[in-house]
Motif scaffolding. Structure first.
Motif, PDB file in Angstrom:
ATOM      1  N   GLU A   1      -7.633  32.128  23.794  1.00 40.77           N
ATOM      2  CA  GLU A   1      -7.342  32.080  22.359  1.00 40.77           C
ATOM      3  C   GLU A   1      -6.082  31.258  22.095  1.00 40.77           C
ATOM      4  N   CYS A   2      -6.031  30.574  20.953  1.00 43.93           N
ATOM      5  CA  CYS A   2      -4.856  29.787  20.605  1.00 43.93           C
ATOM      6  C   CYS A   2      -3.633  30.686  20.502  1.00 43.93           C
ATOM      7  N   PRO A   3      -2.484  30.238  21.005  1.00 43.60           N
ATOM      8  CA  PRO A   3      -1.271  31.064  20.933  1.00 43.60           C
ATOM      9  C   PRO A   3      -0.849  31.285  19.488  1.00 43.60           C
ATOM     10  N   THR A   4      -0.241  32.423  19.260  1.00 43.55           N
ATOM     11  CA  THR A   4       0.231  32.770  17.911  1.00 43.55           C
ATOM     12  C   THR A   4       1.701  32.438  17.726  1.00 43.55           C
ATOM     13  N   THR A   5       2.382  32.030  18.803  1.00 41.89           N
ATOM     14  CA  THR A   5       3.793  31.651  18.709  1.00 41.89           C
ATOM     15  C   THR A   5       3.925  30.131  18.755  1.00 41.89           C
ATOM     16  N   ASN A   6       5.085  29.632  18.358  1.00 43.27           N
ATOM     17  CA  ASN A   6       5.321  28.194  18.348  1.00 43.27           C
ATOM     18  C   ASN A   6       5.463  27.657  19.771  1.00 43.27           C
ATOM     19  N   PHE A   7       5.127  26.389  19.933  1.00 41.77           N
ATOM     20  CA  PHE A   7       5.340  25.725  21.216  1.00 41.77           C
ATOM     21  C   PHE A   7       6.831  25.419  21.383  1.00 41.77           C
ATOM     22  N   PRO A   8       7.318  25.261  22.612  1.00 40.05           N
ATOM     23  CA  PRO A   8       8.741  24.963  22.814  1.00 40.05           C
ATOM     24  C   PRO A   8       9.161  23.701  22.082  1.00 40.05           C
ATOM     25  N   ALA A   9      10.410  23.669  21.647  1.00 40.24           N
ATOM     26  CA  ALA A   9      10.922  22.505  20.923  1.00 40.24           C
ATOM     27  C   ALA A   9      10.874  21.253  21.786  1.00 40.24           C
ATOM     28  N   GLU A  10      10.937  21.423  23.114  1.00 45.29           N
ATOM     29  CA  GLU A  10      10.932  20.271  24.011  1.00 45.29           C
ATOM     30  C   GLU A  10       9.527  19.686  24.201  1.00 45.29           C
ATOM     31  N   ALA A  11       8.497  20.424  23.796  1.00 50.70           N
ATOM     32  CA  ALA A  11       7.122  19.962  23.984  1.00 50.70           C
ATOM     33  C   ALA A  11       6.784  18.851  22.981  1.00 50.70           C
ATOM     34  N   THR A  12       5.869  17.990  23.368  1.00 53.67           N
ATOM     35  CA  THR A  12       5.397  16.905  22.504  1.00 53.67           C
ATOM     36  C   THR A  12       3.965  17.207  22.092  1.00 53.67           C
ATOM     37  N   VAL A  13       3.729  17.331  20.784  1.00 54.25           N
ATOM     38  CA  VAL A  13       2.387  17.606  20.260  1.00 54.25           C
ATOM     39  C   VAL A  13       1.769  16.288  19.799  1.00 54.25           C
ATOM     40  N   VAL A  14       0.585  15.990  20.319  1.00 55.54           N
ATOM     41  CA  VAL A  14      -0.098  14.731  20.030  1.00 55.54           C
ATOM     42  C   VAL A  14      -1.384  15.040  19.263  1.00 55.54           C
ATOM     43  N   PRO A  15      -1.518  14.573  18.009  1.00 56.41           N
ATOM     44  CA  PRO A  15      -2.748  14.835  17.251  1.00 56.41           C
ATOM     45  C   PRO A  15      -3.909  13.981  17.734  1.00 56.41           C
ATOM     46  N   GLY A  16      -5.124  14.546  17.632  1.00 59.69           N
ATOM     47  CA  GLY A  16      -6.331  13.809  17.984  1.00 59.69           C
ATOM     48  C   GLY A  16      -7.276  13.715  16.806  1.00 59.69           C
ATOM     49  N   LEU A  17      -7.878  14.836  16.429  1.00 64.42           N
ATOM     50  CA  LEU A  17      -8.733  14.938  15.249  1.00 64.42           C
ATOM     51  C   LEU A  17      -8.161  16.015  14.341  1.00 64.42           C
ATOM     52  N   ASP A  18      -8.220  15.797  13.037  1.00 65.22           N
ATOM     53  CA  ASP A  18      -7.627  16.735  12.088  1.00 65.22           C
ATOM     54  C   ASP A  18      -8.647  17.124  11.023  1.00 65.22           C
ATOM     55  N   GLN A  19      -9.245  18.309  11.191  1.00 67.01           N
ATOM     56  CA  GLN A  19     -10.202  18.861  10.239  1.00 67.01           C
ATOM     57  C   GLN A  19     -11.286  17.846   9.866  1.00 67.01           C
ATOM     58  N   VAL A  20     -11.857  17.243  10.899  1.00 68.18           N
ATOM     59  CA  VAL A  20     -12.923  16.261  10.697  1.00 68.18           C
ATOM     60  C   VAL A  20     -14.249  16.994  10.523  1.00 68.18           C
ATOM     61  N   TYR A  21     -14.996  16.648   9.479  1.00 70.38           N
ATOM     62  CA  TYR A  21     -16.273  17.294   9.215  1.00 70.38           C
ATOM     63  C   TYR A  21     -17.298  16.869  10.268  1.00 70.38           C
ATOM     64  N   GLN A  22     -18.000  17.862  10.817  1.00 68.53           N
ATOM     65  CA  GLN A  22     -19.125  17.607  11.709  1.00 68.53           C
ATOM     66  C   GLN A  22     -20.339  18.334  11.162  1.00 68.53           C
ATOM     67  N   ARG A  23     -21.355  17.529  10.781  1.00 68.46           N
ATOM     68  CA  ARG A  23     -22.545  18.076  10.128  1.00 68.46           C
ATOM     69  C   ARG A  23     -23.653  17.039  10.186  1.00 68.46           C
ATOM     70  N   PHE A  24     -24.833  17.441   9.708  1.00 72.36           N
ATOM     71  CA  PHE A  24     -25.994  16.569   9.723  1.00 72.36           C
ATOM     72  C   PHE A  24     -26.696  16.653   8.375  1.00 72.36           C
ATOM     73  N   GLY A  25     -27.144  15.506   7.898  1.00 72.17           N
ATOM     74  CA  GLY A  25     -27.844  15.459   6.610  1.00 72.17           C
ATOM     75  C   GLY A  25     -27.730  14.072   6.038  1.00 72.17           C
ATOM     76  N   THR A  26     -27.327  13.978   4.767  1.00 71.48           N
ATOM     77  CA  THR A  26     -27.097  12.656   4.184  1.00 71.48           C
ATOM     78  C   THR A  26     -25.971  11.934   4.926  1.00 71.48           C
TER      79      THR A  26
END
Length: 364
Positions: free
Chosen positions: A51-76
């Motif tokens: 499960e995703c941690p509920t506490t913050n990551f250390p200040a020394e850590a580097t967070v790198v974004p990849g995908l941000d709330q991208v819709y995945q679905r099928f239809g039109t």
């Protein structure tokens, strides 16, 4: 007296010459600064649900974004497979790298009703033409029935490839979309967390299969598992090998066939390295304990390698004793858990199959 003054002056000059850096040269001490050490995340304690941690990551850590709330679905709009560019750190000593995979319902609140196969892959050559992409699987997961999930897994072994400008893809085998009676898909977020520390990355990664389907149970020799698998040859350097691991991720799918395979039957997966066999049974009998609950459907039933609403991290096997410098051969087979051949004598329309990825980590 003059000789004494001259000698003192000479000693002073030599002392200064030894302690001062020459113009244009860096101080060697500045180049040997030890890496910053932080407390690493305890993935073992988070197993098997991560499960995703509920506490913050250390200040020394580097967070790198990849995908941000991208819709995945099928239809039109068909976004079952989406891609995003990722700017990983160019350099650095990393003691640990984690990956967050988060699924949220669409803004309507209508998550996909079904458990869908899904995968996050890395594209190592994003500037190439799409048909020439080189892909390697980072994580496999199965979506939950109708509710959200967030999981955090260890991808430190992939560190040699998580560097510079790359791309990632997220694939969800969903067949619903906006306005569908069985949900409207997902919003997917993927990000990476780099912890500084002593570098533990392998020297090489050998990608055997990124993600492929293997049909099981076919009785005709031209269609059975052996006919679908070409032995894989790989070369290792002529150095002292510290460790070589095989990382297998496999999930079985379809039911109603003989023995209810390949979703609801136990199967043995054999990795054969230079003639020596390593057997893995990935059965998950703990699905009813999944904290991503309560779900709908049959989420509590045990399955071949997976649970609904969970990451499948796979199995890592130490194969060091059976590899050698130079050429090596790897083969693969899928059998019943008792080691016997699986013959599907009562097939349904969707034949039983396994989704498999396999890679090797090499340390020296």
């Amino acid at each position: 007296m003059n000789k004494r003054i001259t000698l003192i002056g000479l000693l002073f000059f030599l002392t200064q010459a030894c302690t001062e850096s020459n113009p244009g040269e860096e101080n060697e001490a500045e180049n040997t600064t030890p890496p910053v050490e932080v407390d690493l995340y305890d993935f073992d304690a988070a197993a098997p649900w991560f499960e995703c941690p509920t506490t913050n990551f250390p200040a020394e850590a580097t967070v790198v974004p990849g995908l941000d709330q991208v819709y995945q679905r099928f239809g039109t709009e068909n976004t079952r497979d989406v891609q995003g560019n990722v700017a990983f750190p160019e350099t650095g000593d990393w003691g640990q790298i984690g990956m967050i995979v988060k699924l949220e319902c669409p803004e309507s609140g209508l998550c996909d009703h079904w458990d869908r196969s899904a995968s996050v892959q890395l594209i190592t050559n994003p500037d190439a033409a799409p048909e020439e992409y080189e892909r390697i699987e980072l994580a496999r997961f199965i979506t939950p029935y109708k509710i959200e999930m967030c999981q955090y897994v260890d991808v430190t072994a992939m560190a040699p490839l998580l560097q510079g400008n790359k791309a990632i893809t997220s694939w969800i085998d969903t067949w619903v979309g906006e306005g569908h009676a069985q949900g409207e898909g997902w919003r997917t977020t993927v990000s990476f967390v780099f912890y500084p520390g002593s570098d533990v990355r392998p020297k090489e990664i050998v990608n055997v299969w990124s993600r492929r389907n293997i049909t099981v149970g076919e009785v005709e020799p031209e269609s059975n598992v052996d006919a679908q698998i070409e032995p894989f040859t790989f070369t290792l350097p002529d150095v002292q090998l510290r460790k070589v691991e095989a990382h297998l991720i496999t999930t079985g799918h379809s039911f109603g066939n003989s023995l209810n395979c390949a979703e609801f039957c136990q199967m043995q997966h054999d990795i054969v390295v230079n003639g020596e066999t390593y057997s893995i049974n990935p059965w998950r009998g703990d699905c009813e304990q999944n904290p991503v609950s309560p779900q709908y459907g049959t989420w509590e039933y045990g399955r071949n390698g997976w649970c609904p609403g969970a990451i499948t991290i796979g199995d890592r096997v130490d194969i060091t004793r059976d590899v050698q410098a130079g050429n090596n051969t790897l083969d693969f087979d899928i059998l019943l858990a008792n080691g016997r051949e699986y013959d599907n004598t009562s097939p349904v329309e969707l034949l039983p199959y396994s989704i498999v990825s396999l890679k090797l980590y090499v340390w020296y």
